[in-house]
Design an enzyme around this catalytic site. Structure first.
Site, short mmCIF file in Angstrom:
data_model
loop_
_atom_site.label_atom_id
_atom_site.label_comp_id
_atom_site.label_asym_id
_atom_site.label_seq_id
_atom_site.Cartn_x
_atom_site.Cartn_y
_atom_site.Cartn_z
N LYS A 228 80.57 35.22 30.81
CA LYS A 228 80.71 36.31 29.84
C LYS A 228 80.36 37.66 30.48
CE LYS A 228 81.53 32.67 27.38
NZ LYS A 228 80.59 32.03 26.49
N ARG B 261 74.23 21.32 48.55
CA ARG B 261 73.67 20.95 47.25
C ARG B 261 72.25 21.52 47.08
NH1 ARG B 261 73.61 15.58 47.35
NH2 ARG B 261 71.37 15.35 47.44
N TYR C 212 75.61 28.14 19.46
CA TYR C 212 76.93 27.99 20.08
C TYR C 212 77.39 26.54 19.88
CZ TYR C 212 80.40 28.25 23.85
OH TYR C 212 81.55 28.23 24.59
N ASP D 38 68.96 31.25 24.82
CA ASP D 38 70.31 31.56 25.29
C ASP D 38 70.51 33.06 25.08
OD1 ASP D 38 73.03 32.03 25.58
OD2 ASP D 38 73.62 30.09 24.76
C1 LIG Z 1 80.11 30.72 26.35
C2 LIG Z 1 78.75 30.42 25.86
C3 LIG Z 1 78.06 29.29 26.31
C4 LIG Z 1 78.66 28.27 27.25
O1 LIG Z 1 79.00 28.83 28.47
P1 LIG Z 1 80.17 28.22 29.40
O2 LIG Z 1 80.13 29.11 30.59
O3 LIG Z 1 81.43 28.28 28.62
O4 LIG Z 1 79.78 26.81 29.72
C5 LIG Z 1 76.78 29.08 25.83
N1 LIG Z 1 76.21 29.93 24.94
C6 LIG Z 1 76.85 31.03 24.50
C7 LIG Z 1 76.16 31.92 23.55
C8 LIG Z 1 78.14 31.31 24.94
O5 LIG Z 1 78.78 32.39 24.48
#
Ligand SMILES: *Cc1c(COP(=O)(O)O)cnc(C)c1O
Length: 397
Positions: free
Chosen positions: A211, A59, A113, A186
């Protein structure tokens, strides 16, 4: 060092001087172990007491994850990074870190998002953290909001979903700093190849590793890349609450990152070609693409995004189409994959009406400019001719 070199070398081949075997693995292995021991207890004592760097319990830290975190920090020139179990967990950790010593108020971009909107409304608001919203592309409105109320942090996405709007991150960072607010960005849609938010004045940069960075559609993960001021709180919070990514996913993500700059370059080039082709198609009413000279944020894009790297996303509206026509179009696709993700090696298409924006009312969607005819395409690394031929046969005459 440049991004391509860092992506291949960072984090790997860290020889342990205390390893008596003498060999060093060329790539970081998967360390599937919950705890770690040392030849003598005095050393474990020093590691547990933070007097010496080392691994004792998963952890706290794991060697595979540590290598990934070093890579992520290097890609965006952060002081350090935390790899989390998902992008949403990373977002939660970033916001809690930003607000630890600040007012429990967030000024957020209105285009976010979907799950991030839910995090604000359903997780943070019940805890007493209030959020106000602003059009992040309206710099005067952002400044006015910051002057009217004291905020603990500003939250925005580098490139918004699905209309691909780009706020003036550098100017917003300056305004936030003057107002005493942290800036959380983000950066998932842009990726470190296009924008490195910390270099522009942001404090915490968040990615869904699911992604572009992992890139192969086989990992769920996220990261927070922190500046020096916020890293200790982030690290301490993580040691206590354990949001961290496991060693298997860390390994897959590291493997993905080695080809990330190459993939992203190709994906951006494919997006450029496909956007131009779509714009000329009679069945396409409108194309949203960051490389479009007529984009509403063209000035900011020219300043913040490198030439030739305008992102892998293209959203477009089918002419005179509603749900049945969009479904028919999507069902005809043979190469482009109908998946609710983005950033993979294969092209992915998503219909915001039934996916990312399905929980909004028709009026809310209309206010955001998300019409029933809008689809979001994220280009993969396939031959662009094959993607175009697939779109062409699915669009019909
Ligand atoms: C997919 C995504 C998230 C969330 O990510 P996860 O890995 O699905 O939890 C947050 N912000 C954006 C812009 C995303 O495309």
């Amino acid at each position: 060092m440049k991004m391509e070199t860092k992506a291949v070398h960072a984090g790997d081949r860290q020889a342990d001087p205390n390893n008596p075997s003498g060999f060093v693995p060329v790539t970081t292995p998967i360390f599937a172990s919950a705890s770690f021991l040392y030849a003598d207890t005095a050393r474990l004592d020093r590691v547990l007491g933070h007097e010496e760097e080392g691994f004792c319990y998963a952890r706290y830290q794991n060697p595979t994850r540590a290598a990934l975190e070093q890579t992520l920090a290097e890609l965006e020139n952060g002081a350090g990074a935390l790899a989390c179990s998902s992008g949403m967990m990373a977002m939660q950790m970033a916001l809690l870190t930003a607000l630890t010593d600040r007012r429990k108020t967030i000024l957020a971009a209105s285009a976010l998002y979907g799950a991030t909107l839910n995090l604000l409304a359903k997780v943070l608001e019940p805890l007493g953290i209030e959020t106000d919203f602003v059009d992040i592309c309206d710099l005067a409105a952002v400044r006015a909001k910051l002057a009217a109320r004291s905020y603990g942090c500003v939250l925005m996405e580098t490139i918004s979903n699905p209309l691909l709007r780009v706020g003036a991150l550098d100017s917003i960072a300056e305004a936030a700093r003057e107002a005493g607010a942290a800036l959380v960005v983000d950066n998932t849609f842009a990726s470190p190849l296009l924008v490195r938010p910390l270099e522009l004045g942001a404090n915490l940069s968040v990615h869904s590793l699911t992604k572009f960075l992992s890139g192969h559609g086989d990992v769920l993960g996220g990261t927070v890349i922190a500046d020096a001021a916020h890293l200790p709180v982030l690290a301490s919070m993580s040691r206590i609450s354990g949001p961290a990514l496991g060693p298997f996913e860390s390994y897959l993500t590291m493997r993905g990152i080695k080809t990330f700059p190459l993939r992203m370059e190709r994906q951006c080039a494919n997006a450029c070609r496909v956007a131009a082709w779509l714009a000329a198609h009679p069945r396409v009413a409108r194309v949203h693409y960051c490389g479009d000279p007529a984009h509403p944020d063209a000035d900011v894009i020219g300043r913040l995004l490198p030439e030739g790297l305008r992102g892998a996303l293209v959203s477009f509206e089918l002419r005179d189409a509603g749900k049945p026509e969009v479904f028919a179009f999507m069902d005809k696709l043979r190469v482009v994959v109908r998946g609710t993700s983005l950033g993979d090696v294969h092209s992915l298409i998503l219909y915001p009406l039934i996916a990312s924006h399905r929980d909004l009312s028709p009026r809310q969607r209309a206010r955001l400019g998300i019409h029933d005819s809008l689809v979001r395409l994220c280009l993969g690394i396939e031959a662009p001719e094959d993607i175009i031929a697939d779109l062409d046969q699915a669009l019909g005459a």
